[in-house]
Write a protein that holds these residues in place. Sequence first.
Motif, PDB file in Angstrom:
ATOM      1  N   SER A  52       0.746  -1.257   0.122  1.00 48.55           N
ATOM      2  CA  SER A  52      -0.074  -0.009   0.031  1.00 48.55           C
ATOM      3  C   SER A  52       0.900   1.198  -0.196  1.00 48.55           C
ATOM      4  O   SER A  52       0.460   2.110  -0.662  1.00 48.55           O
ATOM      5  CB  SER A  52      -0.926   0.135   1.076  1.00 48.55           C
ATOM      6  N   VAL A  53       2.112   1.256   0.686  1.00 46.83           N
ATOM      7  CA  VAL A  53       2.906   2.404   0.662  1.00 46.83           C
ATOM      8  C   VAL A  53       3.954   2.442  -0.550  1.00 46.83           C
ATOM      9  O   VAL A  53       4.487   3.542  -0.669  1.00 46.83           O
ATOM     10  CB  VAL A  53       3.760   2.510   1.809  1.00 46.83           C
ATOM     11  N   GLU A  54       3.725   1.362  -1.425  1.00 50.45           N
ATOM     12  CA  GLU A  54       4.446   1.340  -2.422  1.00 50.45           C
ATOM     13  C   GLU A  54       6.005   1.775  -2.219  1.00 50.45           C
ATOM     14  O   GLU A  54       6.636   2.674  -2.642  1.00 50.45           O
ATOM     15  CB  GLU A  54       3.820   2.226  -3.653  1.00 50.45           C
ATOM     16  N   ILE A  55       6.537   0.885  -1.502  1.00 53.98           N
ATOM     17  CA  ILE A  55       7.853   1.148  -1.223  1.00 53.98           C
ATOM     18  C   ILE A  55       9.067   1.414  -2.305  1.00 53.98           C
ATOM     19  O   ILE A  55       9.815   2.327  -2.207  1.00 53.98           O
ATOM     20  CB  ILE A  55       8.554   0.014  -0.146  1.00 53.98           C
ATOM     21  N   SER A  56       8.894   0.443  -3.225  1.00 50.53           N
ATOM     22  CA  SER A  56       9.832   0.522  -4.437  1.00 50.53           C
ATOM     23  C   SER A  56       9.739   2.108  -5.189  1.00 50.53           C
ATOM     24  O   SER A  56      10.668   2.715  -5.543  1.00 50.53           O
ATOM     25  CB  SER A  56       9.743  -0.699  -5.470  1.00 50.53           C
ATOM     26  N   LYS A  57       8.569   2.384  -5.251  1.00 48.22           N
ATOM     27  CA  LYS A  57       8.220   3.689  -5.968  1.00 48.22           C
ATOM     28  C   LYS A  57       8.484   4.868  -5.136  1.00 48.22           C
ATOM     29  O   LYS A  57       9.237   5.752  -5.484  1.00 48.22           O
ATOM     30  CB  LYS A  57       6.635   3.761  -6.473  1.00 48.22           C
ATOM     31  N   ASN A  58       7.946   4.862  -4.082  1.00 48.65           N
ATOM     32  CA  ASN A  58       8.086   6.132  -3.200  1.00 48.65           C
ATOM     33  C   ASN A  58       9.404   6.360  -2.296  1.00 48.65           C
ATOM     34  O   ASN A  58       9.789   7.310  -1.791  1.00 48.65           O
ATOM     35  CB  ASN A  58       6.991   6.162  -2.395  1.00 48.65           C
ATOM     36  N   TYR A  59      10.046   5.164  -2.025  1.00 49.09           N
ATOM     37  CA  TYR A  59      11.353   5.434  -1.308  1.00 49.09           C
ATOM     38  C   TYR A  59      12.315   4.494  -1.853  1.00 49.09           C
ATOM     39  O   TYR A  59      12.808   3.442  -1.741  1.00 49.09           O
ATOM     40  CB  TYR A  59      11.194   4.329  -0.097  1.00 49.09           C
ATOM     41  N   PRO A  60      12.643   5.049  -3.252  1.00 45.62           N
ATOM     42  CA  PRO A  60      13.918   4.336  -4.225  1.00 45.62           C
ATOM     43  C   PRO A  60      15.180   4.152  -3.489  1.00 45.62           C
ATOM     44  O   PRO A  60      15.707   4.759  -2.488  1.00 45.62           O
ATOM     45  CB  PRO A  60      14.182   5.196  -5.229  1.00 45.62           C
ATOM     46  N   GLY A  61      15.887   2.971  -3.636  1.00 48.77           N
ATOM     47  CA  GLY A  61      17.073   2.795  -2.792  1.00 48.77           C
ATOM     48  C   GLY A  61      16.937   1.720  -1.770  1.00 48.77           C
ATOM     49  O   GLY A  61      17.736   1.035  -1.181  1.00 48.77           O
ATOM     50  N   VAL A  62      15.515   1.478  -1.355  1.00 53.75           N
ATOM     51  CA  VAL A  62      15.342   0.339  -0.416  1.00 53.75           C
ATOM     52  C   VAL A  62      15.390  -0.953  -0.832  1.00 53.75           C
ATOM     53  O   VAL A  62      14.700  -1.249  -1.838  1.00 53.75           O
ATOM     54  CB  VAL A  62      13.987   0.745   0.508  1.00 53.75           C
ATOM     55  N   ALA A  63      16.082  -1.729  -0.489  1.00 54.21           N
ATOM     56  CA  ALA A  63      16.460  -3.242  -1.002  1.00 54.21           C
ATOM     57  C   ALA A  63      15.196  -4.037  -0.417  1.00 54.21           C
ATOM     58  O   ALA A  63      14.685  -5.021  -1.138  1.00 54.21           O
ATOM     59  CB  ALA A  63      17.774  -3.756  -0.731  1.00 54.21           C
ATOM     60  N   GLY A  64      14.573  -3.651   0.732  1.00 54.10           N
ATOM     61  CA  GLY A  64      13.657  -4.359   1.401  1.00 54.10           C
ATOM     62  C   GLY A  64      13.201  -3.938   2.655  1.00 54.10           C
ATOM     63  O   GLY A  64      13.926  -3.020   3.069  1.00 54.10           O
TER      64      GLY A  64
END
Length: 217
Positions: A52-64
């Motif tokens: 729901s928070v779209e980690i890959s899109k909204n927080y680039p650089g986070v591997a997981g």
Amino acid sequence: RSRHRFERRVEEIKTAIEDRIKVYEQVLQGARGLFAASKSVERREWRDYLESVEISKNYPGVAGVGFVSYVPRNKLQAYISATRADGAPEFDVVPAGDRPEYLVITYIEPVEENPGLLGFDIGVDTASSLPAAELARDRGIPTISAKTVGVYGDERSAGFLFLLPVYRNISSVETVEERRPALAGWIYCPFSLADLMKDIFGNSVQDIDFEIFDGID
């Protein structure tokens, strides 16, 4: 003039790194809020939240983004059984062995991009991951580990863990003595340092060369 330009660029680079780390801290805090709002967090709930928070899109650089459970030895078998029943029938703790406590990666999303991490006990890394987890537990604040070496994508490279402690909603956690018995685990993000620097700067840093060291060596 050259010295002034150099010092300005150094400050810009430093600020860019600090600002990005603050953004990732928001990721950790948001995930910890999920635990604060629930009596327990199940695997499907964890996945739905991060989608729901779209980690890959909204927080680039986070591997997981994952959750590391704190498991005392006497609760290990019950923990494994409960985790297998929660949508992970093949779950087990790696590496195997008898230890006083286990710091086990229970959830990690996106799981497809982090193969082999589920069930891994980060506590076996006594040089970097374990000291950072213990420091975060005792201080109650986000903590970056010393350098780790892991597999990010298809390559093995240097990185670090960013950890935030999660305490059970049953008691005060104002002091170290209160925090330790209340510990449930840690929200964590694994980072590849090379990927992080590339994501922050891209090709924008072409006029200055810099290196990052852990400690003074």
